[in-house]
Design an enzyme around this catalytic site. Structure first.
Site, PDB file in Angstrom:
ATOM      1  N   ARG A  19      -0.699  -3.870  46.760  1.00 53.01           N
ATOM      2  CA  ARG A  19      -1.924  -3.913  46.136  1.00 53.01           C
ATOM      3  C   ARG A  19      -3.179  -2.680  46.441  1.00 53.01           C
ATOM      4  NH1 ARG A  19      -4.077  -9.798  48.284  1.00 53.01           N
ATOM      5  NH2 ARG A  19      -2.154  -9.500  49.562  1.00 53.01           N
ATOM      6  N   GLY A  38      11.104  -8.717  55.780  1.00 50.08           N
ATOM      7  CA  GLY A  38      10.529  -9.699  56.168  1.00 50.08           C
ATOM      8  C   GLY A  38       9.768  -9.425  57.649  1.00 50.08           C
ATOM      9  N   GLU A  98       4.476 -20.905  55.358  1.00 50.76           N
ATOM     10  CA  GLU A  98       3.837 -19.813  54.419  1.00 50.76           C
ATOM     11  C   GLU A  98       3.447 -20.452  53.170  1.00 50.76           C
ATOM     12  OE1 GLU A  98       3.456 -16.539  55.039  1.00 50.76           O
ATOM     13  OE2 GLU A  98       4.061 -17.518  56.984  1.00 50.76           O
ATOM     14  N   ASN A 138      -5.367  -5.744  52.545  1.00 48.16           N
ATOM     15  CA  ASN A 138      -4.414  -5.703  51.660  1.00 48.16           C
ATOM     16  C   ASN A 138      -4.798  -4.978  50.261  1.00 48.16           C
ATOM     17  OD1 ASN A 138      -2.210  -7.532  52.807  1.00 48.16           O
ATOM     18  ND2 ASN A 138      -4.042  -8.940  52.665  1.00 48.16           N
ATOM     19  N   LYS A 158     -23.255  30.190  56.489  1.00 48.16           N
ATOM     20  CA  LYS A 158     -21.964  30.344  56.710  1.00 48.16           C
ATOM     21  C   LYS A 158     -21.563  31.287  57.770  1.00 48.16           C
ATOM     22  CE  LYS A 158     -18.703  32.766  55.473  1.00 48.16           C
ATOM     23  NZ  LYS A 158     -17.842  33.557  55.116  1.00 48.16           N
ATOM     24  N   TYR A 190     -29.132  32.807  50.898  1.00 49.30           N
ATOM     25  CA  TYR A 190     -27.720  32.571  51.200  1.00 49.30           C
ATOM     26  C   TYR A 190     -27.374  33.590  52.466  1.00 49.30           C
ATOM     27  CZ  TYR A 190     -22.525  33.133  51.905  1.00 49.30           C
ATOM     28  OH  TYR A 190     -21.314  33.140  52.350  1.00 49.30           O
ATOM     29  N   TYR A 207     -19.488  39.877  50.575  1.00 49.34           N
ATOM     30  CA  TYR A 207     -18.135  39.612  49.900  1.00 49.34           C
ATOM     31  C   TYR A 207     -18.125  40.634  48.727  1.00 49.34           C
ATOM     32  CZ  TYR A 207     -13.972  37.529  47.768  1.00 49.34           C
ATOM     33  OH  TYR A 207     -12.773  37.216  47.396  1.00 49.34           O
TER      34      TYR A 207
HETATM   35  C1  UD1 Z   1       1.922 -12.736  56.949  1.00 53.42           C
HETATM   36  C2  UD1 Z   1       2.600 -14.020  57.741  1.00 53.42           C
HETATM   37  C3  UD1 Z   1       1.348 -15.203  57.216  1.00 53.42           C
HETATM   38  C4  UD1 Z   1       0.083 -14.791  57.742  1.00 53.42           C
HETATM   39  C5  UD1 Z   1      -0.274 -13.384  57.268  1.00 53.42           C
HETATM   40  C6  UD1 Z   1      -1.532 -12.737  57.954  1.00 53.42           C
HETATM   41  C7  UD1 Z   1       4.742 -13.996  57.845  1.00 53.42           C
HETATM   42  C8  UD1 Z   1       5.928 -14.473  56.898  1.00 53.42           C
HETATM   43  N1  UD1 Z   1       3.897 -14.374  57.237  1.00 53.42           N
HETATM   44  O1  UD1 Z   1       1.949 -12.908  55.567  1.00 53.42           O
HETATM   45  O2  UD1 Z   1       1.741 -16.255  57.987  1.00 53.42           O
HETATM   46  O3  UD1 Z   1      -0.963 -15.695  57.426  1.00 53.42           O
HETATM   47  O4  UD1 Z   1       0.688 -12.488  57.734  1.00 53.42           O
HETATM   48  O5  UD1 Z   1      -1.917 -11.671  57.328  1.00 53.42           O
HETATM   49  O6  UD1 Z   1       5.246 -13.200  58.558  1.00 53.42           O
HETATM   50  N2  UD1 Z   1       5.972  -5.980  57.262  1.00 53.42           N
HETATM   51  C9  UD1 Z   1       7.090  -5.083  57.918  1.00 53.42           C
HETATM   52  N3  UD1 Z   1       8.119  -5.373  57.275  1.00 53.42           N
HETATM   53  C10 UD1 Z   1       8.502  -6.206  56.386  1.00 53.42           C
HETATM   54  C11 UD1 Z   1       7.239  -7.246  56.074  1.00 53.42           C
HETATM   55  C12 UD1 Z   1       6.206  -6.969  56.590  1.00 53.42           C
HETATM   56  O7  UD1 Z   1       6.746  -4.320  58.736  1.00 53.42           O
HETATM   57  O8  UD1 Z   1       9.713  -6.416  56.167  1.00 53.42           O
HETATM   58  C13 UD1 Z   1       4.879  -5.755  58.002  1.00 53.42           C
HETATM   59  C14 UD1 Z   1       3.673  -5.360  56.901  1.00 53.42           C
HETATM   60  O9  UD1 Z   1       3.636  -4.076  56.851  1.00 53.42           O
HETATM   61  C15 UD1 Z   1       2.496  -5.990  57.264  1.00 53.42           C
HETATM   62  C16 UD1 Z   1       2.815  -7.307  58.369  1.00 53.42           C
HETATM   63  O10 UD1 Z   1       4.347  -6.988  58.532  1.00 53.42           O
HETATM   64  O11 UD1 Z   1       1.647  -5.092  58.516  1.00 53.42           O
HETATM   65  C17 UD1 Z   1       2.602  -8.309  57.603  1.00 53.42           C
HETATM   66  O12 UD1 Z   1       3.293  -8.339  56.381  1.00 53.42           O
HETATM   67  P1  UD1 Z   1       2.729  -9.078  54.926  1.00 53.42           P
HETATM   68  O13 UD1 Z   1       3.637  -8.853  53.872  1.00 53.42           O
HETATM   69  O14 UD1 Z   1       1.302  -8.618  54.790  1.00 53.42           O
HETATM   70  O15 UD1 Z   1       2.748 -10.600  55.370  1.00 53.42           O
HETATM   71  P2  UD1 Z   1       1.982 -11.905  54.626  1.00 53.42           P
HETATM   72  O16 UD1 Z   1       2.641 -12.089  53.461  1.00 53.42           O
HETATM   73  O17 UD1 Z   1       0.601 -11.195  54.541  1.00 53.42           O
HETATM   74 CA    CA Z   2      -0.854  -9.030  54.776  1.00 58.02          CA
END
Ligand code: UD1
Ligand code: CA
Length: 496
Positions: A19, A84, A162, A234, A357, A372, A393
């Protein structure tokens, strides 16, 4: 562990940040002089973890380079595919395989407003309750999109669900998970190995660990924090919101240190700025980088300063200054542009519509108007007349100009560098100075003026100018210049 020091901090920063619609990795967006990720690392650093791991994935090269250039100590772990938050945490713990006991703090890289104090309270709660996991939660007016904290009738945490996997009843809950946790590292590892992808997004959810630990009869604690402090960025609107909040904090800090901030809402400053008590910052002023302002200085209104030093009692009004040094009691502006390498001595002045400058202006020397000054060394008590240009210059190279103490540069002088004007020397207004002017000499480099008498009467007869001239001559009782037939040097008509 008996103390509050965690074994590791894991920062999740592999996600795409769709986003933001940016070519820059989300966690590298800057607020108040640091990236989002650096803010998180700076907040986490004082908790004293032996190891800090940042999980990178999307645009990882940018993040790795950034961390390399940053002062923050953190190792990176690559998550090839963003399967995830649970998957990301699992990969980080694999990389930290040598750590087999203690606490791990997990937090996202996009929560720049989190404070050390809150992380420390979270660790205290975690340790005092002997918990397997301690969640930081938050109450939101609009919890849409977040994981909901489901509690049992007696108030214990049961699970995080979630949004996309939640029933309507669960969606009514306003307490959400913030993605900030403390875990027992061994119990987290064991639970993560049991997390499945059996959910609406087909991902390994870190949040599922909570339900699994509760199911095992482990203690899961929770602590609530303000929605502001735990806000994850986000999109660009949230980026602006966290920037404003960070600004509010920085400004509040300096006010508590005795700085007068006339209008906090239009004053912006970065985390590296330093301001002494009894300095005053006026409306609509931005202070960036390692800008330092000493006591009794007045900066603003309408100033932007970057990496600039403002000495005690100095005044800077409506000006843009980059890597400049403004001495004690010096005056800048309105409408001055001080570029890198500008050094104004004590009591010196760079006035309206001046650009400087790589220029040293000695004590009590003045560049009051429309000039200047590039590549210059100006001595003490010098006056640089209006509209003087240091012609530095030649189209290929830059050259230096030196102006000695107590020199007087006439208005509209062109000082064609390399050139020097000696101590106590003058230049005549309108001169083009191409040769050194010795101490005490008057440098004159201009054509002598000649008046072509009666020119207007002859060439512009009947014009308002001719009428005005006739009237002036009549009133002064002189007829000499009335002679409309007086000879005119034809050369003076050239260029008409
Ligand atoms: C996550 C939580 C949610 C919480 C919210 C708060 C989970 C499943 N959900 O959701 O419960 O309310 O944060 O903001 O955890 N990231 C990785 N690798 C991945 C996926 C994510 O490093 O594969 C990192 C992202 O860069 C981010 C953080 O984990 O910094 C959270 O990921 P994001 O996708 O924003 O989770 P949400 O859907 O917001
Ligand atoms: Ca997030």
């Amino acid at each position: 562990m008996t103390d509050n020091v965690p074994a590791a901090v894991v920062v999740l920063a592999a996600g795409e940040g769709k986003r933001m619609k940016s070519e820059l990795a989300k966690v590298l967006h800057n607020i108040c002089g640091r990236s989002l990720l650096e803010h998180v690392l700076v907040a986490a650093a004082p908790v004293g973890a032996k190891e800090t791991l940042v999980v990178v994935g999307h645009l990882r090269d940018q993040v790795i380079h950034h961390l390399h250039d940053s002062d923050q100590e953190a190792a990176t772990v690559v998550q090839e595919q963003q399967n995830g938050t649970g998957h990301a945490t699992r990969i980080a713990l694999d990389a930290a395989g040598a750590i087999d006991e203690g606490t791990v703090v997990v937090l996202p890289g996009d929560v720049p407003l989190i404070t050390t104090a809150t992380l420390q309270s979270l660790l205290t709660r975690h340790n005092e309750t002997n918990a397997a996991a301690t969640l930081l939660t938050s109450e939101l007016d609009d919890p849409t999109g977040y994981g909901r904290v489901v509690r049992t009738a007696d108030g214990h945490v049961a699970a995080i669900v979630e949004e996309r996997d939640a029933t309507d009843a669960v969606r009514q809950l306003r307490e959400v998970g913030t993605s900030i946790y403390a875990f027992d590292i061994g119990k987290l590892r064991a639970a993560l190995s049991r997390v499945t992808t059996d959910n609406a997004q087909g991902e390994e959810y870190l949040t599922d660990v909570i339900g699994l630990l509760v199911g095992d009869g482990e203690v899961v604690s929770a602590m609530s924090a303000s929605a502001t402090e735990t806000l994850g960025v986000n999109d660009r609107a949230q980026l602006a919101l966290v920037r404003r909040t960070m600004r509010d904090r920085i400004v509040a800090h300096w006010m508590s240190e005795g700085v007068t901030i006339i209008d906090p809402q239009t004053t912006w400053m970065g985390v590296r700025v330093k301001i002494a008590a009894d300095a005053t910052i006026h409306q609509n002023t931005q202070l960036h980088g390692a800008t330092t302002i000493e006591k009794f200085a007045n900066v603003g209104p309408d100033c932007t300063l970057r990496n600039t030093y403002v000495g005690e009692g100095a005044t800077v009004i409506s000006s843009h200054c980059v890597s400049a040094e403004i001495g004690e009691d010096a005056k800048v502006g309105p409408f001055a542009y001080l570029r890198p390498g500008t050094k104004l001595g004590r009591g010196a002045k760079a006035g309206a519509f001046t650009e400087l400058k790589n220029a040293t202006v000695g004590e009590d020397s003045k560049v009051p108007h429309l000039s200047y000054v590039g590549d210059a060394e100006i001595g003490e008590r010098v006056n640089i007349g209006a509209a003087t240009v240091f012609v530095n210059y030649d189209g290929t190279e830059k050259h230096m100009t030196k102006v000695g103490d107590d020199a007087r540069i006439g208005s509209d002088t062109m000082l064609v560098a390399p050139v020097s004007v000696g101590d106590g020397a003058y230049t005549a207004a309108g001169s083009v100075i191409t040769e050194d002017v010795p101490p005490g000499a008057m440098g004159v480099g201009r054509a002598r003026q000649r008046n072509v008498e009666g020119w207007v009467q002859k060439r512009r007869p009947g014009s308002p100018s001719a009428r005005a001239a006739r009237k002036a001559v009549e009133e002064s009782g002189s007829a000499a210049t009335m002679d409309e037939t007086s000879p005119v040097d034809p050369h003076d008509e050239a260029g008409e």
